[in-house]
Structures are given as C-alpha cells and as structure tokens.
Design a protein around this motif. Sequence first.
Motif, mmCIF file in Angstrom:
data_model
loop_
_atom_site.group_PDB
_atom_site.id
_atom_site.type_symbol
_atom_site.label_atom_id
_atom_site.label_comp_id
_atom_site.label_asym_id
_atom_site.label_seq_id
_atom_site.Cartn_x
_atom_site.Cartn_y
_atom_site.Cartn_z
ATOM 1 N N PRO A 184 0.854 -1.185 0.000
ATOM 2 C CA PRO A 184 0.000 0.000 0.000
ATOM 3 C C PRO A 184 0.897 1.244 0.000
ATOM 4 O O PRO A 184 2.088 1.154 0.316
ATOM 5 C CB PRO A 184 -0.795 -0.134 1.306
ATOM 6 N N LEU A 185 0.345 2.382 -0.327
ATOM 7 C CA LEU A 185 1.150 3.599 -0.448
ATOM 8 C C LEU A 185 1.317 4.367 0.862
ATOM 9 O O LEU A 185 2.322 5.048 1.059
ATOM 10 C CB LEU A 185 0.541 4.531 -1.499
ATOM 11 N N HIS A 186 0.349 4.275 1.753
ATOM 12 C CA HIS A 186 0.333 5.129 2.950
ATOM 13 C C HIS A 186 0.340 4.280 4.219
ATOM 14 O O HIS A 186 -0.557 4.388 5.038
ATOM 15 C CB HIS A 186 -0.898 6.040 2.925
ATOM 16 N N PHE A 187 1.373 3.461 4.387
ATOM 17 C CA PHE A 187 1.386 2.572 5.549
ATOM 18 C C PHE A 187 2.482 2.926 6.543
ATOM 19 O O PHE A 187 3.535 3.416 6.181
ATOM 20 C CB PHE A 187 1.532 1.114 5.117
ATOM 21 N N LEU A 188 2.171 2.651 7.791
ATOM 22 C CA LEU A 188 3.152 2.710 8.857
ATOM 23 C C LEU A 188 3.666 1.283 9.090
ATOM 24 O O LEU A 188 4.847 1.053 9.249
ATOM 25 C CB LEU A 188 2.507 3.276 10.129
ATOM 26 N N VAL A 189 2.716 0.315 9.056
ATOM 27 C CA VAL A 189 3.035 -1.107 9.180
ATOM 28 C C VAL A 189 2.331 -1.857 8.066
ATOM 29 O O VAL A 189 1.135 -1.659 7.843
ATOM 30 C CB VAL A 189 2.578 -1.670 10.552
ATOM 31 N N SER A 190 3.070 -2.700 7.359
ATOM 32 C CA SER A 190 2.514 -3.580 6.334
ATOM 33 C C SER A 190 3.392 -4.818 6.305
ATOM 34 O O SER A 190 4.495 -4.795 5.769
ATOM 35 C CB SER A 190 2.519 -2.887 4.971
ATOM 36 N N LEU A 191 2.884 -5.904 6.926
ATOM 37 C CA LEU A 191 3.719 -7.104 6.992
ATOM 38 C C LEU A 191 2.889 -8.377 7.070
ATOM 39 O O LEU A 191 1.725 -8.364 7.447
ATOM 40 C CB LEU A 191 4.686 -7.026 8.181
ATOM 41 N N LEU A 192 3.548 -9.460 6.680
ATOM 42 C CA LEU A 192 2.966 -10.808 6.751
ATOM 43 C C LEU A 192 3.693 -11.584 7.834
ATOM 44 O O LEU A 192 4.924 -11.566 7.890
ATOM 45 C CB LEU A 192 3.165 -11.542 5.421
#
Length: 151
Positions: free
Chosen positions: A70-78
Amino acid sequence: MKKSILSVSGLLFLCLVMALTSCKKFNFDRHHEKEVTIISEERQIKTNETLKFELPESFNKGTPVISTQPLHFLVSLLEKDETTGKWVYTYTPKEGYVGAEKVVIDSEEDHEDEDDHKRGSGHGKGGCGNHGDKDGNRLVLVINTLTSVSE
C-alpha cells in the motif's frame, strides 16, 4: 542469378523458422506461466487503527509475499501465527491517513516433478520439459481507512 537469390532467401527463411521454434530458443517465460486464482477482499478501519487480516486457507500451502505494498502505511507485513499456523497480514496506516489502499499478496504452490526436470522431457538439448509449473493465489485486499466506521 534470380534463382540463387530465391534459394538463399528460402534457406535463410527456413533457418530463421527453425531457430525461432527450436527448444533452446523457446520463450521460457511464457512456457512457465502459472495459473493464478484471484481473491478480492475489502475491509474498513478507522484512522490510526490496525487491521489484522487472516489469509485464506489456500495461502497456507506456500509462503505468501507482498507483491504490491500500500502507499500510505506505517506497518505492512505478513507473519505466520504461531498458534494457528495461518498467515496474517497486518496493516496500520500512516498517522491521520484517510482513503483507500490496495495491497496485493501472492502465494505460489510448486508442483515440480524432479524426475521431469532431470530427464528433460523436451526434444533437443534445451530440455523443454515441465520445469516447475506453478499455480498461485493472488489476494487483492482493498483497505478503506475512514474517520469513522459505520456499522
């Protein structure tokens, strides 16, 4: 003279056709295309809230990867949940962000037969047999971050 030019042209054309269709010159990328099952999901969260999304069962057969962040993330994880063994996607938007985000998560399942790979069931030295056909799953997750979520 005309006959020799035609003969040479015909021979060149024949060589070109053979070169383009030989196993060594096979379009390797196209040969190994995979079948992809696309799953679309949509979720809504409040501004500054964290979304935890459990991936569908079909993603637990392989290791998923985030293909498009995503473009506007603070956290993005699997992460794999230790208790359930299932993959979970976690998303937190940047502080104050309101809007729609899209994340794409891919998972591949390898169906390669090692014997096919070793013996090269194709003709010629290129060995254009079955080199790990892959089927995959693609999750397209749309996350709508709102100032408030209506129920």
